[in-house]
Motif scaffolding. Structure first.
Motif: not given
Ligand SMILES: Cc1ncc(COP(=O)(O)O)c(C=O)c1O
Length: 349
Positions: A85-87, A90, A111, A151, A181, A183, A207, A209-210, A218-219
């Motif tokens: 996940g990008s979390d 980060l 964020y 972001p 970022d 996302a 990410t 995820s979107k 979670r990638v």
């Molecule tokens: C701005 C931003 N960055 C990162 C993320 C994290 O995404 P993920 O961990 O699902 O890749 C989100 C998730 O909502 C986001 O809004």
């Protein structure tokens, strides 16, 4: 609170994710997920053979996925870093690049995980207020800083910055790492990945995820100069050597291989977003311009009350009780049918 907690854990205010309801039948417009499933290719490849290989550890470097991303963005595999996940990407980059004497900079409305990582990793931060119209103005970002992160488009405002503005920010800040970022970039923004060969201090985070509908896998990944990627690898290999499991890597590669499906589903989300924007504006909502898969809206009445009304009608949206934005709601773009239901519930009020 336990007497066994460290001082850092005592001080933390952890990130609160949007509700993941355990009841069926709700329209979920609260966590910016994709309303469409991932590419059918993902389903084909997550088969018995893939499961049989689960007895083996995954590739610690996710090389197949690095190659797929590098091919897609015309960069080298050693300019790509993969995380859970990008979390996670980060978090690792906060550790790798932001522990400096000088404060890092990010917008006041953004964020909310950035603030949490600052607490967790003891990073000093200076928050820079958005302008009154909710735009980021890089002229407000002092050149004395220990790093910059924002972001693009920003969340939860959905408003983006141009590549030219990002480039001039990079030119003014050659000594600190600048993290974009991205996302939500696939819903209307212009990726800064095009700039990485010219700016060794630029790191772009994305990410799956979107826009690629793989939030459940979670990638996430970062693209930048290979020395920055090396720094991230050093932190990753001091924390968790295998951030991506085997199934996630297979799914992510499949998602990058199916360009037609990707284009089709992201265009559908964009078209639905613009239709919804018009409908909400006609009902007296203020709607910020969106380059994302969500709308940030100021309803005519009380935002928190409207969120509760929608919840009672089985529609989840997100409200933040933070200063400056408590009159707003963030509404994820769902399918056309889901957005029609939202509009008709709003009209019935
Ligand atoms: C701005 C931003 N960055 C990162 C993320 C994290 O995404 P993920 O961990 O699902 O890749 C989100 C998730 O909502 C986001 O809004």
């Amino acid at each position: 609170m336990s007497r066994y907690w460290s001082e850092v854990v005592r001080q933390l205010e952890p990130y609160v994710p949007g509700e993941q309801p355990q009841i069926d039948g709700l329209i979920k417009l609260n966590t910016n997920e994709n309303p469409y499933p991932p590419s059918p290719r993902v389903h084909q490849l997550l088969n018995e053979q893939a499961c049989a290989r689960l007895r083996l550890y995954p590739d610690p470097n996710s090389l197949q996925l690095k190659k797929a991303i590098a091919g897609y963005y015309q960069v080298q595999p050693d300019q790509v870093f993969i995380g859970n996940g990008s979390d996670e990407v980060l978090a690792l980059l906060f550790m790798a690049f932001f522990k400096q004497a000088k404060p890092i900079l990010f917008p006041d409305i953004t964020y909310s995980f950035y603030k949490v990582y600052c607490q967790l990793f003891q990073v000093n931060a200076q928050v820079i207020p958005l302008r009154d119209d909710f735009t980021i103005d890089f002229a407000d970002y002092p050149s004395e800083n220990g790093g910059i992160i924002f972001p693009n488009p920003n969340a939860p405002t959905a408003m983006g910055k141009s590549l030219a503005e990002i480039e001039s920010l990079l030119q003014r800040n050659p000594d600190s790492v600048v993290v974009v970022d991205e996302a939500y970039i696939d819903f209307g923004g212009e990726s800064a990945i095009a700039l990485i060969d010219r700016y060794p201090n630029l790191l772009v985070v994305q990410t799956l995820s979107k826009s690629r509908a793989l939030a459940g896998m979670r990638v996430g990944f970062a693209v930048g100069n290979s020395e920055l990627i090396n720094g991230l690898d050093r932190v990753k290999n001091s924390f968790n050597s295998y951030p991506l499991d085997r199934l996630a890597e297979v799914a992510a590669v499949a998602a990058f291989e199916d360009e037609d499906y990707f284009q089709e589903s992201r265009q559908k989300v964009i078209a639905t977003r613009e239709r919804t924007r018009e409908q909400l504006e006609a009902m007296g909502f203020v709607v910020l311009p969106s380059q994302a898969n969500f709308l940030f809206v100021q309803p005519p009445g009380d935002a928190a009350e409207l969120m509760a009304y929608l919840r009672a009608n089985k529609i989840l949206v997100r409200h933040f009780s933070a200063p400056r934005i408590q009159d707003f709601l963030r509404i994820t773009i769902g399918t056309d049918a889901e957005m029609e239901q939202l509009i008709s519930v709003l009209r019935a009020r």
